[in-house]
Design a protein around this motif. Structure first.
Motif, PDB file in Angstrom:
ATOM      1  N   THR A   1     -40.925  -6.195   6.313  1.00  0.00           N
ATOM      2  CA  THR A   1     -41.850  -5.260   6.851  1.00  0.00           C
ATOM      3  C   THR A   1     -41.570  -3.880   6.754  1.00  0.00           C
TER       4      THR A   1
ATOM      5  N   GLU B   1     -42.370  -1.181   7.666  1.00  0.00           N
ATOM      6  CA  GLU B   1     -42.462  -0.231   8.860  1.00  0.00           C
ATOM      7  C   GLU B   1     -41.278  -0.724   9.900  1.00  0.00           C
ATOM      8  N   SER B   2     -40.395  -1.553   9.677  1.00  0.00           N
ATOM      9  CA  SER B   2     -39.435  -1.989  10.557  1.00  0.00           C
ATOM     10  C   SER B   2     -38.345  -0.866  10.666  1.00  0.00           C
ATOM     11  N   ARG B   3     -37.433  -0.916  11.432  1.00  0.00           N
ATOM     12  CA  ARG B   3     -36.346   0.277  11.528  1.00  0.00           C
ATOM     13  C   ARG B   3     -36.929   1.506  11.442  1.00  0.00           C
ATOM     14  N   GLY B   4     -38.096   1.581  12.129  1.00  0.00           N
ATOM     15  CA  GLY B   4     -38.724   3.345  12.020  1.00  0.00           C
ATOM     16  C   GLY B   4     -39.216   3.554  10.741  1.00  0.00           C
TER      17      GLY B   4
ATOM     18  N   LEU C   1     -37.658   2.277   7.669  1.00  0.00           N
ATOM     19  CA  LEU C   1     -36.673   1.841   6.587  1.00  0.00           C
ATOM     20  C   LEU C   1     -36.630   0.246   6.324  1.00  0.00           C
TER      21      LEU C   1
ATOM     22  N   LEU D   1     -35.102  -1.046   3.057  1.00  0.00           N
ATOM     23  CA  LEU D   1     -33.603  -1.212   2.987  1.00  0.00           C
ATOM     24  C   LEU D   1     -33.189  -2.726   2.858  1.00  0.00           C
ATOM     25  N   ASP D   2     -34.242  -3.451   3.678  1.00  0.00           N
ATOM     26  CA  ASP D   2     -34.040  -5.029   3.472  1.00  0.00           C
ATOM     27  C   ASP D   2     -34.060  -5.725   2.233  1.00  0.00           C
TER      28      ASP D   2
ATOM     29  N   MET E   1     -49.619   7.759  11.165  1.00  0.00           N
ATOM     30  CA  MET E   1     -48.756   6.825  10.636  1.00  0.00           C
ATOM     31  C   MET E   1     -47.399   7.068  10.259  1.00  0.00           C
TER      32      MET E   1
END
Lengths: 402, 402, 402
Positions: free
Chosen positions: A115, A117-120, A122, A125-126, A149
Motif C-alpha cells: 500500500t 499510502e502506508s506510513r504517511g 512511504l 519502502l516495503d 491527496m
C-alpha cells in the motif's frame, strides 16, 4: 524544458529492427497470455557463435507470491529484472562483481501486497531493493500531502506490473536481447501515461542499455517526472570508494547534507547512524549532451558506470546511504528530470516536465560494469574529458526545504 | 524490561531435535516452493501407534482467493492455522467443543485484499476472525496518527503471509507435529523484525503450544510489542461463563469499562448494544513466572486455558465483546507485552520493549481445551494455587485515555 | 423511506424456479471452487431451438492479473460481466452497437491492485471503466473524511470479488440465463451487508435484467446506499444525442452544472475542457412506480434504455462527461437511492436508507439496447406516456455544496 518527440523515422527503424528478430510474448493483457516459468537458450535458437540464456521465473512465498523475475545471462554476466515491479532491475553480476545492494527487503515484493499510502506515503519502502527502480512517471520524489491527496514516495511505476512483456532476440550476430515491458499508469481523469520500458543486452558484454519511451496517451497536457534510482552497495561501494562525474554544480539536499558537502566525491564505509546524505548535481556533458558518471571502488579496479544525455535527464541525485550493512549500505546515482524533493517543490522550481497529448519522451541510459583497473581508468578519463577545465560550483545551501 | 536472548545451546538443541524429525517444506521464498494443496497422514509415514493428519488447502472465492489453511487433526481434535495470515489460528475443536468464534468476516481474507490504512487505520477489521491472531510486532494496539503516519490497528504481522512454511514430525513417539512459519516485517529504514511463529502439537492431546521467536535482524535498536489476541465464543462463552485468573491488579481500559468493573469475572450472554469492555490485567505467577488463565463455561465442564510466562508477557487484556451472536459474541484473553492502547500511550507508559541488534525475544503459550468438569476443576485449582492468598487490586480509573 | 422485505413466498418461488434449471457453480468460497476458464453452449446442453454461449475467462497481465470475465452471447448480442469486480457489467454489444465506453483504464483491474484510499479517496478511479458498476452498498458518493475515516469514492462493492458465482440456465424455452454473484461487505463491528447480484438474460433478446438483493446479515440497523452507475459512450452518445426521461425535477449538482442546466436534455460532442456536469433528477413513474429513461443518439436510431422502479430507486444522477474521446467521452444514467454527494450530505438530506437486522432490499433494472428507429421511438413514447402532461421543475441552485 524542451522535450524530444520521437520521429516516425525512429519508430519505423524500430519496427524494421524487429522484423529481423525473433519475438517471444511472455505476457499480453489483451490475449490473456502469461507464460510464467519459461526459458530459452542460444541452443534453442540454433545459435552456435553466442552463448546466452533467458529465463522467467514465478516466485513464491511471503509478499513475493506471484512476482516474476527475468534472468538474462551470458557467460558469467547476469541481469535480473522484475516485470512485476515495473521492469525494475534487481541486480547485475559479472566476473563475480555485483551491481546492486542488500536491502532489509529481501523479497521481490508483489505490488498487490504493497500500500503505497502506508506510513504517511512511504509504503514504497516495503518493496525497495532494486539496483534500478523507475521513480515516476506521474510524479516522483519525497511524499507530500497536496491537492487533497498523498503524493506517495517516488510514484507508482516501480510498483506497476507490466501489461505486456516481450522478448526480442536478433536473429544474427550480435544477437542483441531486448526485454520490453509496458507500464500503464492509467487512472480515469487523472493519468494516462504509458511507458515501454526496455532493456537491451548484447551477449558477452558487461553493459546494457535501458531505453524508455513514456507517452501521454491522453488529450490533456500532463506533468511527468522520472528519476532512475540506480543503486550500488558492496563490493563496489566501500570506504574510500569514489563518485566520479563531470560536475557543473553540486548542492546539499538539506541541512544534514551540508555536513558532508566537502567530501562529496568520497564514500565512508558502513557507518552507524549515518542515515543518508543527498546531493543535488547538475552534470556537465559533451556537445551532444552525453555525460558519464561512475562509482569506483577504492582500488579503482571495480566500477559501475552510467551514460546518459542531459537533454533527457538534466539532473542527478547523489544518494549516499552509507549506513550499516544490515540497514542497507548503498549509494544511489540517480539521473532524472527532477531532484528528490516533493512534487510541490519540483513544480515551484520548474523541474516538472510536461507531455502534450500524444507526445512521448525518451530516456536512454547505458549501464556499465567494470571489473578491472583498465576499464575503470578508461571510463574515468572519459569523464575527465567531459569536465575538461570547467569548474565545479559547490553551493553550500540547499535549494529548497521540505 | 529485560528480554531473554536465545543462547546458542538452545539453538543447537532445536537443531538436534530436528535431526530426529521428518521435515516437509511447504513454502520457501528462496526456492520458489509453494506446495499448495497437500496432505500427510501417520500412515504415509508408516506410523502405526499414533493417528494424525496434516493438510494444507488453498482457498478460493471472494477475498480469500489464494489464502492457505493448514489443518492438523488427531482423533476428534482439529487445529486450523493460516500461514497466509501470519500463522493465525483460525479455530480449534475437540470433543465437539470449539475454541474460536463467529465473526461477520467469514472468509480467511488474503492480506492482498486488505488495506490496513482503511477506515482510519481499522482495515485489520476486514480480516479479523481468528481464535488467535498475533498483534504486533513492529507495533500493536488501537490506531493512532503519530510520527506522520497511521499506526494501524494491531500492527502488520497478522496480515503478513509467511515466507517459509515448514512442518516437522518427530520420527518416534509421541510424533510431535510442529508447524513453523517465517513472518517478515521488513521495510527499508523502518523495520527488520523476523519472527518464526511455531505451533507444536502432540497427537492425541487437547492442547498445543505456540512458540515464537522474534529477531531484530537489523543494526539498530527497535521497538516491538506483541499481543496474543486469543478469542473464544460459544459454546464456552455463555451467560454465566467465568474468567478465572490469578489477578494482581485489574483496571478498566476506558470509562465505559468502569461500568463493568464489578463483574469482571463474569460474562453476560449475547447482549444487544453491549459493544465491548476491556480490562487491563496484571496476572500473578509462580516463582518461575508461569501463570494460567481460563475461560470456563457456566457449568464448569468446558474451558479454554492459556499458560504463559509473565516475564515474557507481563500483561493481559481481557476483552469482553459480549454483543449479539451475529455481531461477534466473543471474549479475548490476550497475554501481551502491551495493553491495547495506541503505541503513543504504550510508549509513554513504558510498555514498549526493545530489541538490540541481532537480539531475539521468545514467547511461549500453551493453549488447552477442556471438555469435562474434572479438567476444568484441575486447571482452576492450579490458578487458585498461583493466586494463593494474594489480594487482587481493583483500580477504578483507566490508566490512560485515548 | 419504506423498504420492501422479501417474503418467504418469494424466496420459495426462486428456489422452485431453480429446480427447473441447470446450475453451474463456478466459484464457491465454502468449497474451494474456482473453475477459472470455462465455457458452455446450448449444444453442450442438447438445446437445439436456442443459441447461446457462456464463458468465463481468467485475464492476465498488468493490474488485471487474475480478474475473471464472464461473456454471455447469443447471436450478435454479447454481455461481459466481471465477478472479480463486484459483478460489474463491462460492456454490452448487439447489432454492432455498443453500450459501454472507452476509459483510459483499459484493463479489468483486479481489486487486489487497487487502494481505494489513494488520491484522497479516489482510488476507485484506477479501475473505473464499466458500463455498469454498483456504487454502494455500505456507502456511495464522492469521498469525504468523516467519522475518523475516508469514505472512499462510491464505496466498496464494485471492487469486491464475489464469494460465490453461480450460473443457472432454464432447462426449457426461453432458456433464461442467470448469473449470480455474492458480494460480501463484511467488516467486524462495521458492516455485514451481503448482496446477491444477478443478471438475467433471455437468449435472442437485446435486453437483460439486473436484480440485486442486499441483506443486512447483522443484528444492528445499518445504513445503505446504492447508485447503479450506468455508462454510455460512442456510438450512442454523440453530439446531439438526447437524454429522454420523465422528469419531475432536475437541479444542478454544483455551480458548474448550473451553466449546463438549460441544455440538460442534449449532449455535446467530445469537448475539450468540458470535464463533467452532473444533474440531480427525480423521475416521474407510472402507478406501479415504474419509470423509463433513455439515451438516444441524434438520429434516434440507437438507444440505451433503463427501466426501474422509483420506490426502489427514487433518484437518478445524470452524469455528462462529454470530455474528449481519450479522456473518457461518456454519460452516466444512474438510478439510485442517493445522489453522488458525499455520505455526510446524503445523511443530512435524508437519502441514506437503512436495513433492519435480517432485512433485505431489492433492486431491479432492465437494460435495453435499441438498434433501430422504431424501437427507440417506441421506448420514447412510453417515456412520454409516463410524463404525460406533468411538468418538469427546473431548480437553478444546487441542493447542496460539497
Amino acid at each position: 524544458m524542451k522535450v524530444k518527440t520521437i520521429s516516425l523515422a525512429v519508430i519505423l527503424s524500430l519496427v524494421s529492427l524487429n522484423s529481423y528478430a525473433k519475438e517471444f510474448v511472455l505476457t499480453d493483457n489483451e490475449n490473456a497470455i502469461s507464460k510464467g516459468d519459461w526459458s530459452l537458450t542460444n541452443q534453442d535458437l540454433g545459435v552456435k557463435n553466442s552463448t546466452f540464456k533467458i529465463q522467467n521465473n514465478v516466485l513464491k512465498g511471503g509478499k513475493q507470491e506471484g512476482s516474476q523475475v527475468i534472468t538474462i545471462s551470458s557467460g558469467n554476466f547476469t541481469i535480473k529484472v522484475s516485470p512485476t515491479r515495473g521492469m525494475g532491475i534487481l541486480s547485475v553480476e559479472g566476473d563475480g562483481v555485483r551491481m546492486g545492494w542488500d536491502s532489509p527487503v529481501d523479497e521481490v515484493v508483489n505490488p498487490s501486497n504493497i500500500t503505497l499510502e502506508s506510513r504517511g506515503g512511504l509504503g514504497w519502502l516495503d518493496g525497495f531493493n532494486e539496483m534500478m527502480v523507475r521513480c515516476g512517471f506521474e510524479w516522483t520524489g519525497h511524499p507530500v500531502t497536496a491537492d487533497g491527496m498523498i503524493y506517495t514516495l517516488h510514484g507508482r511505476a516501480g510498483n506497476t506490473p507490466v501489461s505486456k512483456l516481450v522478448i526480442d532476440i536478433e536473429d544474427k550476430a550480435p544477437y542483441t536481447i531486448t526485454v520490453k515491458g509496458l507500464i500503464k499508469e492509467n487512472t480515469f481523469k487523472k493519468s494516462h501515461l504509458e511507458t515501454w520500458a526496455t532493456l537491451s543486452y548484447v551477449p558477452g558484454q558487461k553493459s546494457f542499455t535501458v531505453h524508455d519511451i513514456v507517452t501521454n496517451k491522453g488529450d490533456y497536457v500532463r506533468d511527468y517526472q522520472i528519476i532512475y534510482h540506480s543503486n550500488y552497495g558492496t563490493p563496489i561501494l566501500e570506504e574510500g570508494a569514489q563518485f566520479i562525474a563531470p560536475v557543473k554544480e553540486i548542492s546539499p539536499f538539506n541541512d544534514y547534507a551540508v555536513e558532508g558537502l566537502q567530501d562529496w566525491q568520497m564514500y565512508l564505509g558502513p557507518t552507524k547512524d549515518f542515515d543518508e546524505m543527498v546531493f543535488n548535481v547538475y552534470p556537465y556533458a559533451d556537445e551532444q549532451g552525453m555525460t558519464k558518471v561512475m562509482l569506483a571502488n577504492k582500488a579503482g579496479d571495480m566500477g559501475a558506470g552510467i551514460e546518459f544525455n542531459i537533454n533527457q535527464l538534466p539532473v542527478l541525485s547523489l544518494w549516499k546511504n552509507t549506513d550499516t550493512l544490515k540497514q542497507g549500505y548503498v549509494t544511489g546515482l540517480e539521473p532524472g528530470t527532477s531532484f528528490a524533493y516533493p512534487v510541490t517543490i519540483e513544480r515551484e522550481q520548474k523541474r516538472v516536465r510536461q507531455l502534450e497529448p500524444g507526445q512521448s519522451a525518451e530516456f536512454s541510459l547505458t549501464y556499465h560494469l567494470f571489473t578491472d583497473k583498465k576499464s575503470v581508468d578508461d571510463f574515468s578519463h572519459k569523464i575527465q574529458a567531459i569536465q575538461g577545465d570547467r569548474l565545479t560550483t559547490v553551493i553550500e545551501e540547499p535549494m529548497a526545504y521540505e
